[in-house]
Scaffold this active site. Structure first.
Site, PDB file in Angstrom:
ATOM      1  N   TYR A  19      -2.903   4.391   9.450  1.00  0.00           N
ATOM      2  CA  TYR A  19      -4.059   5.178   9.019  1.00  0.00           C
ATOM      3  C   TYR A  19      -4.484   6.113  10.148  1.00  0.00           C
ATOM      4  O   TYR A  19      -4.265   5.825  11.330  1.00  0.00           O
ATOM      5  CB  TYR A  19      -5.247   4.270   8.683  1.00  0.00           C
TER       6      TYR A  19
ATOM      7  N   ASP B 221     -10.578   3.587  -1.077  1.00  0.00           N
ATOM      8  CA  ASP B 221     -11.919   3.721  -1.631  1.00  0.00           C
ATOM      9  C   ASP B 221     -12.216   5.162  -2.031  1.00  0.00           C
ATOM     10  O   ASP B 221     -11.490   6.097  -1.672  1.00  0.00           O
ATOM     11  CB  ASP B 221     -12.956   3.254  -0.613  1.00  0.00           C
TER      12      ASP B 221
END
EC number: 5.4.99.12
Length: 270
Positions: free
Chosen positions: A110, A55
């Protein structure tokens, strides 16, 4: 030849990684660099693809793309010279038959960075609730067809002034890691306990967790089980990294002073 490139980027300048008409995106910049080098004419015909989208504001240490080209030497030697300074390739590989950067991934990792972590030990304990296969409906947008995901590793550790949430899974839902980070942040501040995470993973979804801000998230690593040949960072990106680091260190110091109580006496002689 089907080439795979591992690359990094700062996400704050881009409207996400995925190609969007009339918007500056990571894919758009990468494809533009490939066209400039005449590695391909049409990105669709070249089967250009990335491992997944990030994003707006999310960064990557190890994003991966692949594409077909008949000029592999030019791609390896010149891509870092024509990419913008906030995108740089760190490795390349000749992709095996059937390789796809999204579907061939064994796992993804992540990291989410917390600047004011609170109780990191409690956060680490709560992070263990994510391990295994769960229904992550409460940690993703509504409407995901298959909300079950398997988490392989989950931990919180201290890195200087930051707490870092590191999570590895086979795949992730949209905003899933940022929603997980929201809950761990609440645990660190004493606003929630590990049991609340367990209830969100097992009970009916009465509410969905809000996503944490994007700027703390980094796509850290993607495992394909294939070796990548390292690529040196180019001079432009190296300068950009140094300049950004110096700027943010300076701004952190200035922000700290500006945030001080204004009732404190001024420093004599200034």
């Amino acid at each position: 030849m089907n080439l795979a490139f591992r690359f990094s980027y700062f996400g704050d300048r881009f409207f996400g990684s995925q190609m969007q008409p009339d918007l500056c995106t990571v894919e758009g910049e990468f494809i533009g660099a490939c066209r400039l080098l005449r590695l391909f004419d049409d990105w669709r015909e070249a089967n250009f693809a990335t491992a997944g989208r990030t994003d707006r504001g999310v960064h990557a240490r190890s994003q991966v793309c692949s594409f077909l080209t008949d000029k592999p030497e030019r791609a390896i030697e010149a891509l870092n010279r024509v990419l913008p300074a906030d995108i740089w390739c760190t490795g390349w590989a000749e992709a095996p038959d059937g390789f796809h950067p999204r579907y061939s991934a064994v796992s993804r990792t992540y990291r989410y960075y917390f600047s004011a972590p609170g109780d990191a030990a409690a956060m680490h304990e709560a992070a263990q609730e994510f391990l295994g296969r769960h229904d992550f409906s409460a940690f993703a947008r509504a409407g995901d067809r298959n909300p079950e995901r398997r988490i392989l590793a989950s931990r919180v550790f201290i890195d200087g002034e930051f707490a870092v949430f590191e999570v590895t899974g086979e795949s992730f839902l949209w905003n899933m890691v940022r929603c997980m980070a929201t809950m761990l942040g609440r645990v660190g501040r004493g606003e929630a306990e590990a049991g609340e995470i367990a209830r969100l993973l097992t009970g009916p979804v009465e509410r969905r967790v809000a996503a944490a801000p994007p700027e703390g998230l980094i796509l850290w690593d993607i495992d394909y089980g294939i070796p990548f040949t390292p690529l040196p960072i180019d001079a432009g990106s190296s300068r950009h990294l140094g300049d950004r680091h110096r700027y943010h260190v300076l701004m952190a110091k200035i922000s700290a002073h500006l945030a001080q109580d204004h009732r404190q006496p001024d420093t004599p002689g200034i």
